[in-house]
Design an enzyme around this catalytic site. Structure first.
Site, PDB file in Angstrom:
ATOM      1  N   ASN A 248       6.910  -3.105  -2.576  1.00  0.00           N
ATOM      2  CA  ASN A 248       6.793  -2.919  -4.020  1.00  0.00           C
ATOM      3  C   ASN A 248       7.476  -1.602  -4.344  1.00  0.00           C
ATOM      4  OD1 ASN A 248       6.078  -2.513  -6.656  1.00  0.00           O
ATOM      5  ND2 ASN A 248       3.873  -2.333  -6.309  1.00  0.00           N
ATOM      6  N   TRP A 249       8.680  -1.712  -4.881  1.00  0.00           N
ATOM      7  CA  TRP A 249       9.472  -0.500  -5.135  1.00  0.00           C
ATOM      8  C   TRP A 249       8.933   0.297  -6.320  1.00  0.00           C
ATOM      9  CZ3 TRP A 249      15.421  -1.904  -4.693  1.00  0.00           C
ATOM     10  CH2 TRP A 249      15.683  -2.334  -3.388  1.00  0.00           C
ATOM     11  N   LYS A 250       8.062  -0.318  -7.121  1.00  0.00           N
ATOM     12  CA  LYS A 250       7.550   0.311  -8.359  1.00  0.00           C
ATOM     13  C   LYS A 250       8.733   0.756  -9.221  1.00  0.00           C
ATOM     14  CE  LYS A 250       3.308   1.251  -5.931  1.00  0.00           C
ATOM     15  NZ  LYS A 250       2.125   2.081  -5.744  1.00  0.00           N
TER      16      LYS A 250
ATOM     17  N   GLY B 164       4.132   0.194  -0.773  1.00  0.00           N
ATOM     18  CA  GLY B 164       4.759   0.993  -1.829  1.00  0.00           C
ATOM     19  C   GLY B 164       5.747   1.978  -1.236  1.00  0.00           C
ATOM     20  N   GLY B 165       5.305   3.220  -1.086  1.00  0.00           N
ATOM     21  CA  GLY B 165       6.189   4.309  -0.637  1.00  0.00           C
ATOM     22  C   GLY B 165       7.034   3.979   0.585  1.00  0.00           C
TER      23      GLY B 165
ATOM     24  N   GLY C  60      -0.811   5.316  -2.791  1.00  0.00           N
ATOM     25  CA  GLY C  60       0.007   6.512  -3.003  1.00  0.00           C
ATOM     26  C   GLY C  60      -0.691   7.801  -2.619  1.00  0.00           C
TER      27      GLY C  60
ATOM     28  N   GLU D  32      -1.959  -0.361 -10.989  1.00  0.00           N
ATOM     29  CA  GLU D  32      -1.277   0.506 -11.961  1.00  0.00           C
ATOM     30  C   GLU D  32      -1.120  -0.208 -13.305  1.00  0.00           C
ATOM     31  OE1 GLU D  32       2.026   1.359  -9.402  1.00  0.00           O
ATOM     32  OE2 GLU D  32       0.671   2.504  -8.112  1.00  0.00           O
TER      33      GLU D  32
HETATM   34  P1  13P Z   1       1.617   2.893  -1.352  1.00  0.00           P
HETATM   35  O1  13P Z   1       2.043   2.108  -0.142  1.00  0.00           O
HETATM   36  O2  13P Z   1       2.670   3.848  -1.830  1.00  0.00           O
HETATM   37  O3  13P Z   1       0.273   3.508  -1.194  1.00  0.00           O
HETATM   38  O4  13P Z   1       1.486   1.822  -2.545  1.00  0.00           O
HETATM   39  C1  13P Z   1       0.759   0.685  -2.323  1.00  0.00           C
HETATM   40  C2  13P Z   1       0.960  -0.220  -3.469  1.00  0.00           C
HETATM   41  O5  13P Z   1       0.504   0.032  -4.554  1.00  0.00           O
HETATM   42  C3  13P Z   1       1.732  -1.446  -3.242  1.00  0.00           C
HETATM   43  O6  13P Z   1       1.636  -2.301  -4.328  1.00  0.00           O
END
Ligand code: 13P
Length: 256
Positions: free
Chosen positions: A13-15, A238-239, A177, A101
């Protein structure tokens, strides 16, 4: 993971990261390092604006493209929104629904999540439904109730024949995160609970077949241990999905 009954899925998930110009290098890196994964499905959930590029770069390999959100209505006067059919037409296969989020910053409720899941399934997209408790809820000892209610709401309009297209992602809000991962026991307990809820509604066979991911600071050093749990069928990353090498290490851990 338990590949005998269900797919293992690792999704990035690149956000809100990666302009199209930046995305090219990351997509090339992911393609180079992850395209050979045979035993797990690899997905990159990119910003809308990167979707055409991602579909083009990944078209001749096994990596699928996902979106991070969509609107609940089929079409109409919703300025700035993107529909499920648009995503489908663009070559998208998965769509993240109800990420914490979205729930936290955009007011998405369980009822809205349910509408979006239904719409995604109608468009033949595979929804990745995110559920998870806040730190306060965990401290109050109500994690299973909260997650259970989110799962029930998300599935409220899903028929048994559509269920096999639904993916769950257990993402404790306090682990996203923050660098603070749920312990393997905590993650496995909640993923198991999600499967129990699916079993009660749709039966044992359906529950065995549903993919349930963990997400929240999953990275190249903790993925292997989390994925060793029978009820954790992959990750929503995510990250660590923003670096091709880290993402590939997680994919490799799932591909063992
Ligand atoms: P992180 O891996 O950055 O904690 O994010 C997780 C996330 O929200 C994936 O959707």
């Amino acid at each position: 993971m338990n590949r005998r009954y269900r797919k293992t899925i690792i999704a990035g998930n690149w956000k809100m990261n990666q302009t199209p110009a930046e995305a090219r290098a990351l997509l090339d890196g992911v393609k180079g390092l992850c395209a050979k994964a045979k035993w797990c499905e690899v997905v990159v959930c990119v910003p809308y604006i990167d979707i055409p590029l991602a579909v083009r770069v990944l078209k001749d390999c096994r990596i699928s493209v996902g979106a991070q959100n969509m609107h609940q209505e089929a079409s109409g006067a919703y300025t700035g929104e993107i529909s499920a059919n648009m995503l489908k037409d663009a070559g998208v296969k998965y769509v993240i629904i109800g990420h914490s989020e979205r729930r936290q910053y955009f007011g998405e409720t369980d009822a809205l999540v349910s509408q979006k899941v239904t719409r995604a399934l109608e468009a033949e997209l595979r929804p990745i439904v995110c559920v998870g408790e806040t730190l306060q809820q965990r401290d109050m000892g109500i994690t299973l109730e909260i997650v259970g209610a989110q799962v029930k709401a998300a599935l409220s309009a899903v028929s048994a024949d559509k269920l096999r297209r639904v993916v769950f992602a257990y993402e404790p809000v306090w682990a996203i995160g923050t660098g603070r991962t749920a312990t393997t026991e905590q993650a496995a307990e909640v993923c198991n609970h999600i499967r129990t809820i699916v079993r009660k509604k749709y039966g044992a066979r359906a529950a065995r077949g549903v993919t349930i991911q963990y997400g929240g600071s999953m990275n190249d050093s903790n993925a292997k241990e989390l994925l060793a749990e029978l009820d954790i069928d992959g990750g929503l990353i995510g990250g660590a999905s923003l670096k091709a090498e880290s993402f590939a290490t997680i994919v490799n851990a799932a591909n063992q």
